[in-house]
Design an enzyme around this catalytic site. Structure first.
Site, PDB file in Angstrom:
ATOM      1  N   LYS A  12       0.853  -1.206   0.000  1.00 33.20           N
ATOM      2  CA  LYS A  12       0.000   0.000   0.000  1.00 33.20           C
ATOM      3  C   LYS A  12       0.876   1.238   0.000  1.00 33.20           C
ATOM      4  O   LYS A  12       2.053   1.194   0.391  1.00 33.20           O
ATOM      5  CB  LYS A  12      -0.933   0.040   1.215  1.00 33.20           C
ATOM      6  CG  LYS A  12      -0.243   0.050   2.602  1.00 33.20           C
ATOM      7  CD  LYS A  12       0.236   1.413   3.079  1.00 33.20           C
ATOM      8  CE  LYS A  12       0.843   1.356   4.487  1.00 33.20           C
ATOM      9  NZ  LYS A  12       1.688   2.543   4.802  1.00 33.20           N
ATOM     10  N   GLY A  97      10.172  -2.487   6.056  1.00 34.67           N
ATOM     11  CA  GLY A  97      10.517  -1.264   6.803  1.00 34.67           C
ATOM     12  C   GLY A  97      10.450  -0.023   5.936  1.00 34.67           C
ATOM     13  O   GLY A  97      11.117   0.970   6.181  1.00 34.67           O
ATOM     14  N   ALA A  98       9.626  -0.091   4.896  1.00 37.98           N
ATOM     15  CA  ALA A  98       9.609   0.969   3.885  1.00 37.98           C
ATOM     16  C   ALA A  98       8.326   1.795   3.902  1.00 37.98           C
ATOM     17  O   ALA A  98       8.173   2.721   3.117  1.00 37.98           O
ATOM     18  CB  ALA A  98       9.809   0.352   2.496  1.00 37.98           C
ATOM     19  N   GLY A  99       7.368   1.452   4.787  1.00 36.32           N
ATOM     20  CA  GLY A  99       6.103   2.193   4.793  1.00 36.32           C
ATOM     21  C   GLY A  99       5.133   1.695   3.741  1.00 36.32           C
ATOM     22  O   GLY A  99       4.140   2.357   3.435  1.00 36.32           O
ATOM     23  N   LEU A 100       5.408   0.510   3.184  1.00 39.09           N
ATOM     24  CA  LEU A 100       4.551  -0.049   2.131  1.00 39.09           C
ATOM     25  C   LEU A 100       3.593  -1.105   2.678  1.00 39.09           C
ATOM     26  O   LEU A 100       2.860  -1.734   1.916  1.00 39.09           O
ATOM     27  CB  LEU A 100       5.414  -0.651   1.007  1.00 39.09           C
ATOM     28  CG  LEU A 100       6.309   0.346   0.273  1.00 39.09           C
ATOM     29  CD1 LEU A 100       7.232  -0.379  -0.706  1.00 39.09           C
ATOM     30  CD2 LEU A 100       5.475   1.394  -0.478  1.00 39.09           C
ATOM     31  N   GLY A 101       3.620  -1.316   3.991  1.00 39.91           N
ATOM     32  CA  GLY A 101       2.646  -2.209   4.619  1.00 39.91           C
ATOM     33  C   GLY A 101       2.867  -3.681   4.345  1.00 39.91           C
ATOM     34  O   GLY A 101       1.952  -4.485   4.564  1.00 39.91           O
ATOM     35  N   GLY A 102       4.045  -4.061   3.869  1.00 38.70           N
ATOM     36  CA  GLY A 102       4.267  -5.456   3.471  1.00 38.70           C
ATOM     37  C   GLY A 102       4.013  -6.447   4.592  1.00 38.70           C
ATOM     38  O   GLY A 102       3.276  -7.420   4.406  1.00 38.70           O
ATOM     39  N   SER A 105       0.354  -6.618   5.387  1.00 38.49           N
ATOM     40  CA  SER A 105      -0.412  -7.268   4.324  1.00 38.49           C
ATOM     41  C   SER A 105      -0.186  -8.779   4.350  1.00 38.49           C
ATOM     42  O   SER A 105      -1.120  -9.562   4.148  1.00 38.49           O
ATOM     43  CB  SER A 105       0.001  -6.681   2.973  1.00 38.49           C
ATOM     44  OG  SER A 105      -0.841  -7.132   1.949  1.00 38.49           O
ATOM     45  N   ASP A 137      -1.988  -1.269  10.481  1.00 39.81           N
ATOM     46  CA  ASP A 137      -2.340  -1.275   9.061  1.00 39.81           C
ATOM     47  C   ASP A 137      -3.051  -2.561   8.633  1.00 39.81           C
ATOM     48  O   ASP A 137      -3.563  -2.644   7.513  1.00 39.81           O
ATOM     49  CB  ASP A 137      -1.077  -1.146   8.189  1.00 39.81           C
ATOM     50  CG  ASP A 137      -0.436   0.235   8.294  1.00 39.81           C
ATOM     51  OD1 ASP A 137      -1.083   1.151   8.846  1.00 39.81           O
ATOM     52  OD2 ASP A 137       0.705   0.374   7.825  1.00 39.81           O
TER      53      ASP A 137
END
Ligand code: C5P
Length: 291
Positions: A12, A97-102, A105, A137
């Protein structure tokens, strides 16, 4: 051998993110807009004699026993004691750790997969309750809509009408930003109670959304000032995205990834080249918004 159930775990971005207040329990109230991406991990689960996780892919996610997927699996078994044990495979592509919600998810996809293996044992609300205890998230990835406005800790969700897909360029600088640290930096700066930011949040994030361009015109991410201050190259990446023709560019979540939204695929190719020159050590990924 039993059949595997397979679930996609999309990344995300936050199209907008306002921190409204710090609550007495230390968590922060947010107003944000989540957009799922085509970039995704995959969760495969099949009934087995023990609960296990195998991670495949080039992204290092640390010890498997500590992975949020295993925590999700343990939480699911606590909620549904008779649920089958499962051998879970995670195909990992989303930077960590990138703010992509991995991680969130993956946990949501694992809950969906385990629930399917258990014959749909839990209602959606119960899955979401397990989800929010794992991470703020996670409920977004359980809500079933690729575009949603979120309030509270991020668990109060309002699905929004899906927009025409747009092209997205992601710059993963290769180092993580801890969400906990980023909130602490914001608290240091704002003392936890910005009445003015709360007003701004309500005014802008509740406007109807009919296109990415309209949204980008007033989008902001309240983490940017404190994260860019500590990691100035990320601010340069954002400027580079806009210079390369992005209709909007923002830090995603608490970072470290910066994204740009582009209206056509050709401009993402030239943007990716320009960003690669600007930050040669970073990974530049191209994807699209999910629908
Ligand atoms: O919920 P999650 O585990 O993703 O959050 C990581 C950390 O970020 C929390 O321990 C908390 O310190 C902070 N956080 C917060 N307010 C939120 C979400 C996260 O303060 N709404």
């Amino acid at each position: 051998m039993s059949d595997a159930v397979v679930e996609r775990a999309p990344a995300k971005i936050n199209l907008d993110l306002r921190i409204v207040s710090r609550e007495p329990d230390g968590y922060h109230r947010l107003e944000t807009i989540f957009q799922a991406l085509e970039l995704h991990d995959v969760i495969e689960a099949r009934a087995a004699d023990t609960m296990s996780l195998r991670v495949d892919g080039a992204i290092d996610v640390g010890p498997e026993g500590d992975n949020l997927v295993m925590r999700a699996a343990r939480a699911f078994r606590d909620a549904v004691p008779g649920a089958p044990l499962a051998a879970i495979r995670l195909v990992k592509r989303i930077p960590a750790g990138a703010g992509l919600g991995g991680g969130s998810s993956d946990a949501a996809a694992a809950l969906r997969a385990l629930d399917r293996l258990a014959g749909s044992a839990l209602p959606d609300e119960a899955l979401s309750d397990i989800g929010v205890a794992l991470g703020s998230d996670v409920p977004f990835f359980l809500c079933g809509s690729p575009l949603a406005r979120a309030t509270g800790r991020g668990e109060i969700l309002e699905p929004l009408p899906v927009l025409e897909p747009a092209h997205v360029v992601l710059v993963d600088p290769g180092f993580p930003v801890s969400t906990r640290d980023a909130f602490a930096w914001w608290d240091e700066r704002h003392g936890g109670a910005p009445a003015e930011a709360a007003r701004r949040a309500r005014a802008d994030t509740h406007a109807p959304i009919d296109s990415f361009a309209a949204l980008a015109a007033h989008a902001r991410n309240d983490f940017e000032e404190v994260v860019f201050e500590r990691h100035p190259p990320l601010g340069a990446v954002k400027a580079g995205m806009l210079a390369a023709g992005a209709i909007g560019a923002l830090l995603s979540g608490s970072g470290s990834c910066v994204y740009g939204i582009f209206e056509d695929e050709r401009s993402t190719e030239s943007a990716a080249r320009a960003l690669h020159e600007l930050v040669p050590d970073a990974r530049v990924l191209r994807t699209r918004t999910a629908r």
